[in-house]
Design an enzyme around this catalytic site. Structure first.
Site, PDB file in Angstrom:
ATOM      1  N   HIS A 106       0.854  -1.189   0.000  1.00 40.10           N
ATOM      2  CA  HIS A 106       0.000   0.000   0.000  1.00 40.10           C
ATOM      3  C   HIS A 106       0.888   1.237   0.000  1.00 40.10           C
ATOM      4  O   HIS A 106       1.851   1.289   0.780  1.00 40.10           O
ATOM      5  CB  HIS A 106      -0.926  -0.001   1.229  1.00 40.10           C
ATOM      6  CG  HIS A 106      -1.848   1.179   1.255  1.00 40.10           C
ATOM      7  ND1 HIS A 106      -2.960   1.260   0.439  1.00 40.10           N
ATOM      8  CD2 HIS A 106      -1.800   2.331   1.963  1.00 40.10           C
ATOM      9  CE1 HIS A 106      -3.554   2.437   0.662  1.00 40.10           C
ATOM     10  NE2 HIS A 106      -2.871   3.088   1.562  1.00 40.10           N
ATOM     11  N   ASP A 147      -6.741  -2.983   3.841  1.00 44.96           N
ATOM     12  CA  ASP A 147      -5.476  -2.494   4.424  1.00 44.96           C
ATOM     13  C   ASP A 147      -5.418  -2.726   5.931  1.00 44.96           C
ATOM     14  O   ASP A 147      -4.729  -1.998   6.652  1.00 44.96           O
ATOM     15  CB  ASP A 147      -5.291  -0.998   4.122  1.00 44.96           C
ATOM     16  CG  ASP A 147      -5.288  -0.732   2.623  1.00 44.96           C
ATOM     17  OD1 ASP A 147      -5.862   0.281   2.209  1.00 44.96           O
ATOM     18  OD2 ASP A 147      -4.759  -1.585   1.884  1.00 44.96           O
TER      19      ASP A 147
HETATM   20  C1  GRF Z   1       0.970   1.729  -6.885  1.00 43.70           C
HETATM   21  O1  GRF Z   1       0.885   3.011  -6.299  1.00 43.70           O
HETATM   22  C2  GRF Z   1       0.789   0.684  -5.813  1.00 43.70           C
HETATM   23  O2  GRF Z   1       1.263   1.064  -4.553  1.00 43.70           O
HETATM   24  C3  GRF Z   1      -0.684   0.584  -5.722  1.00 43.70           C
HETATM   25  O3  GRF Z   1      -1.097   0.600  -7.089  1.00 43.70           O
HETATM   26  C4  GRF Z   1      -0.227   1.490  -7.808  1.00 43.70           C
HETATM   27  C5  GRF Z   1       0.152   0.921  -9.153  1.00 43.70           C
HETATM   28  O4  GRF Z   1       0.912  -0.228  -8.923  1.00 43.70           O
HETATM   29  N1  GRF Z   1      -1.057  -0.582  -4.989  1.00 43.70           N
HETATM   30  P1  GRF Z   1       1.565  -1.073 -10.162  1.00 43.70           P
HETATM   31  O5  GRF Z   1       2.405  -0.104 -10.977  1.00 43.70           O
HETATM   32  O6  GRF Z   1       0.416  -1.625 -10.987  1.00 43.70           O
HETATM   33  O7  GRF Z   1       2.382  -2.138  -9.513  1.00 43.70           O
END
Ligand code: GRF
Length: 198
Positions: A106, A147
């Site tokens: 998160h 979360d």
């Molecule tokens: C990121 O900010 C991650 O922390 C949140 O989703 C966003 C995109 O993640 N959970 P990703 O590039 O798809 O891994």
């Protein structure tokens, strides 16, 4: 004992998945095998990242999602589930079947800026609105509360003058998420494989 067969659930760009793929390639995940990537969005670039890395990549639509996911995880002998930019809330029925076996990244220091509706850019918008000087990322176990599970790792990131939500999101990804998630996957996989160190 064999490496812990790990599934990564995604919904978007997959930069956290890529961090896991790259860490594995550097030999930093000796106890985890990235065996499957599942997305609830057909267009997720994360699926392309998986295919490029030679990892089985599957899309599951919303009809019967959890039932189909459960069947696929069983078929692939999955023992650890990693939520990496995965934007669907898994039901209590589902998470209760995987105690201590689902982890999530998160993009804030839980318990700040988390819970229902806090994901992606919104998290950083709220952090900037509140005026915090430090934010960061958290990897935690997943239960039925968004979360809400026990925290595994956290890493702080400074908020800078003139930060926009996009700039802050990128810094949190680079300086925290992409470092923490591989470390957490290796820690949890090692504990599954060899038992918890006392
Ligand atoms: C990121 O900010 C991650 O922390 C949140 O989703 C966003 C995109 O993640 N959970 P990703 O590039 O798809 O891994």
């Amino acid at each position: 004992m064999l490496k812990v067969r790990t599934a990564v659930l995604v919904s978007g760009g997959g930069t956290n998945l890529q961090a896991l793929i790259d860490a594995s390639g550097r030999g930093e995940l000796p106890d985890a095998e990235l065996a499957l990537v599942v997305s609830n969005r057909k267009s997720a670039f994360a699926l392309e990242r998986a295919e490029k890395a030679g990892i089985r990549a599957e899309y599951i639509g919303k009809d019967g999602f959890e039932q189909k996911l459960g069947a696929l995880l069983d078929e692939c002998g999955i023992e650890l589930i990693v939520l990496a930019g995965f934007l669907k809330i898994l039901s209590a029925d589902f998470t209760e079947k995987w105690p201590g076996r689902i982890i999530n990244i998160h993009p804030s220091l839980i318990p700040s800026f988390c819970g229902e509706g806090y994901y992606g850019l919104r998290v950083h918008e709220e952090a900037l609105k509140y005026g915090v000087k430090v934010t960061g990322a958290t990897v935690h176990y997943v239960n039925h509360i968004p979360d809400g599970g026990r925290i595994i790792f956290q890493k702080a990131v400074n908020v800078l003058e003139g930060d926009t939500p996009e700039l802050l999101q990128r810094r949190v990804m680079e300086q925290a998420e992409w470092i923490l998630l591989p470390e957490a996957v290796e820690k949890v996989a090692k504990e599954i494989r060899y038992g918890k160190s006392c």
